[in-house]
Enzyme design. Structure first.
Site, PDB file in Angstrom:
ATOM      1  N   THR A   1       0.815  -1.222   0.000  1.00 11.82           N
ATOM      2  CA  THR A   1       0.000   0.000   0.000  1.00 11.82           C
ATOM      3  C   THR A   1       0.852   1.276   0.000  1.00 11.82           C
ATOM      4  OG1 THR A   1      -1.644  -1.240   1.249  1.00 11.82           O
ATOM      5  CG2 THR A   1      -1.867   1.161   1.241  1.00 11.82           C
ATOM      6  N   GLU A   2       0.506   2.200  -0.875  1.00 14.78           N
ATOM      7  CA  GLU A   2       1.203   3.492  -1.009  1.00 14.78           C
ATOM      8  C   GLU A   2       2.678   3.304  -1.386  1.00 14.78           C
ATOM      9  OE1 GLU A   2      -1.054   5.429  -1.060  1.00 14.78           O
ATOM     10  OE2 GLU A   2      -2.513   5.052   0.520  1.00 14.78           O
ATOM     11  N   LEU A   3       2.995   2.183  -2.013  1.00 13.40           N
ATOM     12  CA  LEU A   3       4.381   1.828  -2.361  1.00 13.40           C
ATOM     13  C   LEU A   3       5.269   1.800  -1.116  1.00 13.40           C
ATOM     14  CD1 LEU A   3       5.174   3.686  -5.745  1.00 13.40           C
ATOM     15  CD2 LEU A   3       4.527   1.304  -5.391  1.00 13.40           C
TER      16      LEU A   3
END
Lengths: 401, 395
Positions: free
Chosen positions: A149-151
């Protein structure tokens, strides 16, 4: 040889309605806003599908047909797929057709687009498994490359992916961490045996995702021809262009010319000799590891800090996420599927992003989109819903005892 | 510059605004002659004060007991404040006459008048000298009536004349600009919005509300209403929200600070709603008392029905006390770190009150960010805009 590696993120959270204090104990529905506001999940899913997912994927199918060398990859959150199955099945059908070309890779992630890796490793694993299941059910494939998630990334996530047998993991190519290194090569997570690291070329990615229609930008208007030339000038093995899929038609509206840009891009890229398209797995297979990268602190794609402070930086965000994960034992042991699902839907990172007040420092309000009137309203709705969830969990416990 | 009140002699935001703007203008290099209807002991080293009654032209001391925000009907009902003349229109008429006289005696480039009480003087000054006139609207008759019918036609006529005769009308908010355009028929292009600012708090210490803090030792929370107790300010909505809050959390005390023509009926309402245990009335507070009241409170609520600007929430924010403000206010246009509600939505108001007193992280975030935000809303910015407007009129 040099490759262009596209990865598009498809995600829609279950936004919490304006859940009032007075609803606590009376209303177990948190996500069923039916107003004309942007809290109405059905309305948003239908709108984004119509403006972005459907036209963009039709175009993608056409481009894959026209350009046999073309390759792209997608990552779908489970909560996005669920909502699209219910509210915009046409989008799911198109995504399936795209995957069926055999030239499109699907990445693994957490079903609930959560930050669970940093708060509950066991919950994280359960969500990765749940995501693997929905990807198998809808697309019949198994992800080989992971996207958190979100890199977001840290050394221990690389170690986890390595243990789990993932070929690689994608994250942000942030200069202060890379130092002299360029994001345009394949790297190895610290201590990993087999897994590889692919890093987002944020400058070129953001030229499309954020700056495309910005008239203040000296390079506006961005043409496919110009962008193709920039890609050609890049040094390295791979240019990793990672962006939200909603870039096409939602973040950048159709009238900005974003679809025309996308349509013309493959032929412009083809003008560069020795340049091809690859999926993340193909990039990993094709190029040698350049170096090992050590990322001991959490890295993300967000703002100039590239950390988690946009999600869990202020007192409200911290209180909310701590309250959320403090309920884990009660909820998981309770074995109430509805309760568990609601708790997981509350883990989606967007809820915390809506509570962000970082713009009060940099003044850039528009960088932090939210369907709520203010971060305070986001927090109130969230905490009220969570208070109700806690009551439900307590009742279950009481019933068991 | 024609005004009506000036700190420390003031009852509402008008005097505070006049002081803030005047000082910031002088810091920009302006020389301000501030005219008031009667002699007051005001210390302003940076501006010259003039008093309309000094030379006693007609043998009548223009000794005004008026409150700038008083409604004309409320005015007559308050004989307890040392009235020399209990006809507000007589006072205003005498002040108006002084406008031309003063204008002929002084050197200046622009005439500036604050609110209807001094519009007449401003208009007379313009007629006498031909100098350009700016009228600054801090409130209109429609706000003072709290959205109710029955505005005073005479006040309306004075306001309208002032705005029509003015070269430029300054409004304290977009909210007020809309009223001016809609109800006074002033062309939109002639109305400029200049939001109020807030200066450093200089309140003295040693107030008398310190004992309120003892309430909090029992874990009680204090929610504050501070303003005139009139229809316009929505004290009744405050109490109706209080009733909903107390039903869920009895450890909340609601404090009503101020005076006004609804004071008695609000006290009655408090009893009728069964809130006697949870509502305190402090009467009118100023200076150190007011300052301490803000800091003692956990939350400030401004439930105004119609608020042209509303400077009190900024005072509260400046001291780090979170605020809930009605959307029917000018201040809600400039403030982000506040909770906003429609004044009539008492359930929403109650829900937000319960959230602020119940979620410590929310209180802390609002408090910190509100303080920083209030620090950035300065009179210097307002003066910069006024400077631009004056520049359009004078070269």
């Amino acid at each position: 040889m040099k490759s262009v590696c596209f990865y598009f993120q498809v995600h829609q959270p279950y936004r919490v309605k304006r859940y009032r204090v007075f609803d606590i104990g009376n209303d177990p529905e948190y996500f069923n806003d039916r107003s004309q506001s942007d809290l109405n999940n059905r309305r948003i899913a239908e709108k984004v599908a119509a403006k972005s997912y459907i036209p963009a994927t039709k175009l993608m199918l056409e481009l894959l047909r026209r350009h046999p060398e073309m390759r792209v990859s997608f990552s779908f959150s489970g909560v996005a797929l669920e909502q699209l199955e219910r509210y915009a099945p046409e989008a799911i059908e198109l995504f399936k057709q795209v995957v069926d070309t055999g030239r499109v890779e699907i990445l693994g992630e957490t079903y609930y687009h959560s930050l669970a890796f940093f708060y509950s490793p066991t919950e994280f694993e359960r969500q990765v498994t749940q995501h693997r299941d929905i990807i198998r059910r809808i697309f019949g494939v198994r992800p080989r490359v992971f996207r958190n998630t979100e890199l977001s990334y840290r050394n221990d996530l690389g170690a986890w992916a390595d243990r789990e047998g993932y070929a690689g993991i994608v994250t942000e190519g942030w200069d202060p961490i890379l130092g002299w290194r360029s994001p345009n090569y394949v790297y190895k997570p610290k201590g990993a045996a087999n897994s590889r690291l692919l890093l987002k070329n944020y400058r070129l990615s953001d030229d499309v995702a954020f700056r495309f229609s910005s008239r203040d930008w000296s390079e506006w208007p961005l043409t496919a021809e110009k962008f193709g030339r920039w890609i050609g000038e890049v040094e390295g093995d791979t240019v990793n262009l990672f962006m939200d899929y909603e870039t096409f038609g939602e973040h950048q509206w159709e009238d900005t010319g974003i679809f025309k840009f996308l349509e013309a891009l493959p032929q412009e890229l083809a003008k560069n000799p020795g340049l091809d398209f690859k999926t993340p797995s193909e990039v990993i297979e094709s190029y040698e590891v350049k170096d090992e990268v050590d990322i001991p602190h959490i890295l993300t794609w967000a703002d100039t800090d590239r950390d988690l402070t946009a999600w869990v930086g202020n007192p409200m965000q911290k209180a909310a996420i701590e309250a959320l994960y403090s309920l884990e034992d009660d909820v998981v042991l309770g074995n109430d599927r509805r309760l568990l699902e609601d708790w997981r839907k509350l883990q989606t990172s967007d809820h915390f992003y809506y509570m962000c007040t970082k713009w009060s420092q940099d003044g850039d309000v528009h960088a932090y989109f939210s369907p709520y009137e203010s971060p305070y309203d986001a927090y109130i709705a969230y905490m009220n819903a969570l208070s109700d969830l806690r009551l439900r969990a307590g009742k279950r416990q009481g019933a068991r005892a | 510059m024609f005004g009506w009140e000036f700190p420390p002699f003031h009852s509402g935001g008008l005097g505070v605004a006049c002081l803030g703007l005047t000082r910031a203008l002088t810091q920009r290099g302006y020389e301000v002659l501030f005219v008031m209807p009667k002699k007051l002991d005001v210390k302003t080293p940076w501006a010259k004060m003039l008093f309309a009654d000094i030379d006693n032209l007609e043998g009548i001391a223009v000794n005004s007991p008026l409150k700038a925000y008083a409604t004309s009907s409320g005015y007559g009902k308050r004989p307890d404040e040392g009235v020399y003349a209990n006809d507000i229109f007589g006072e205003v008429a005498r002040y108006t006459l002084s406008g031309a006289r003063i204008a002929r005696h002084e050197q200046f480039d622009v005439i500036y008048a604050h609110d209807w009480l001094s519009f007449g003087a401003g208009v007379e000054a313009k007629r006498a000298t031909g100098k350009p006139l700016i009228v600054h609207v801090h409130a209109t008759e429609f706000d003072r009536c709290g959205g109710a019918s029955g505005i005073n036609e005479h006040v309306y006529a004075v306001e309208r004349l002032g705005m029509e005769e003015a070269d430029i009308v300054v409004a304290v908010s977009e909210f007020t600009k809309q009223t001016i355009v809609r109800h006074y028929g002033i062309p939109e292009g002639k109305v400029h919005v200049v939001h109020n600012g807030i200066d450093e708090s200089t309140a003295p210490s040693g107030g008398r509300v310190r004992q309120l803090r003892s309430l909090k030792e029992d874990g009680r929370k204090i929610v504050l209403f501070l303003g005139r107790i009139t229809l316009q300010k929505g004290p009744d909505y405050f109490l109706r929200a209080a009733q909903k809050v107390v039903a869920r959390n009895p450890l909340v005390t609601f404090v009503v600070s101020g005076s006004g023509d609804m004071e008695e009926s609000i006290m009655r309402l408090s009893a009728d709603l069964g809130l006697s245990e949870n509502v305190l009335f402090t009467g009118f507070l100023s200076g150190a008392d007011r300052h301490e009241m803000y800091t003692a409170a956990d939350l400030f609520v401004m439930p105004s029905v119609s608020e042209p600007f509303g400077i009190a929430p900024l005072e509260s924010m400046k001291l780090g006390t979170p605020v809930i403000i009605s959307r029917q206010s000018g201040v809600s246009e400039v403030v982000r770190h506040a909770l906003k509600v429609d004044f009539w939505d008492v359930e929403e108001m109650a829900g937000k009150i319960l959230s602020v007193v119940g979620y410590p992280a929310l209180h802390r975030s609002l408090s910190e960010n509100a303080r920083n935000e209030a620090d950035r809303l300065t009179w210097a910015d307002a003066a910069l805009k006024v400077d631009g407007i004056v520049g359009e009129l004078v070269h």
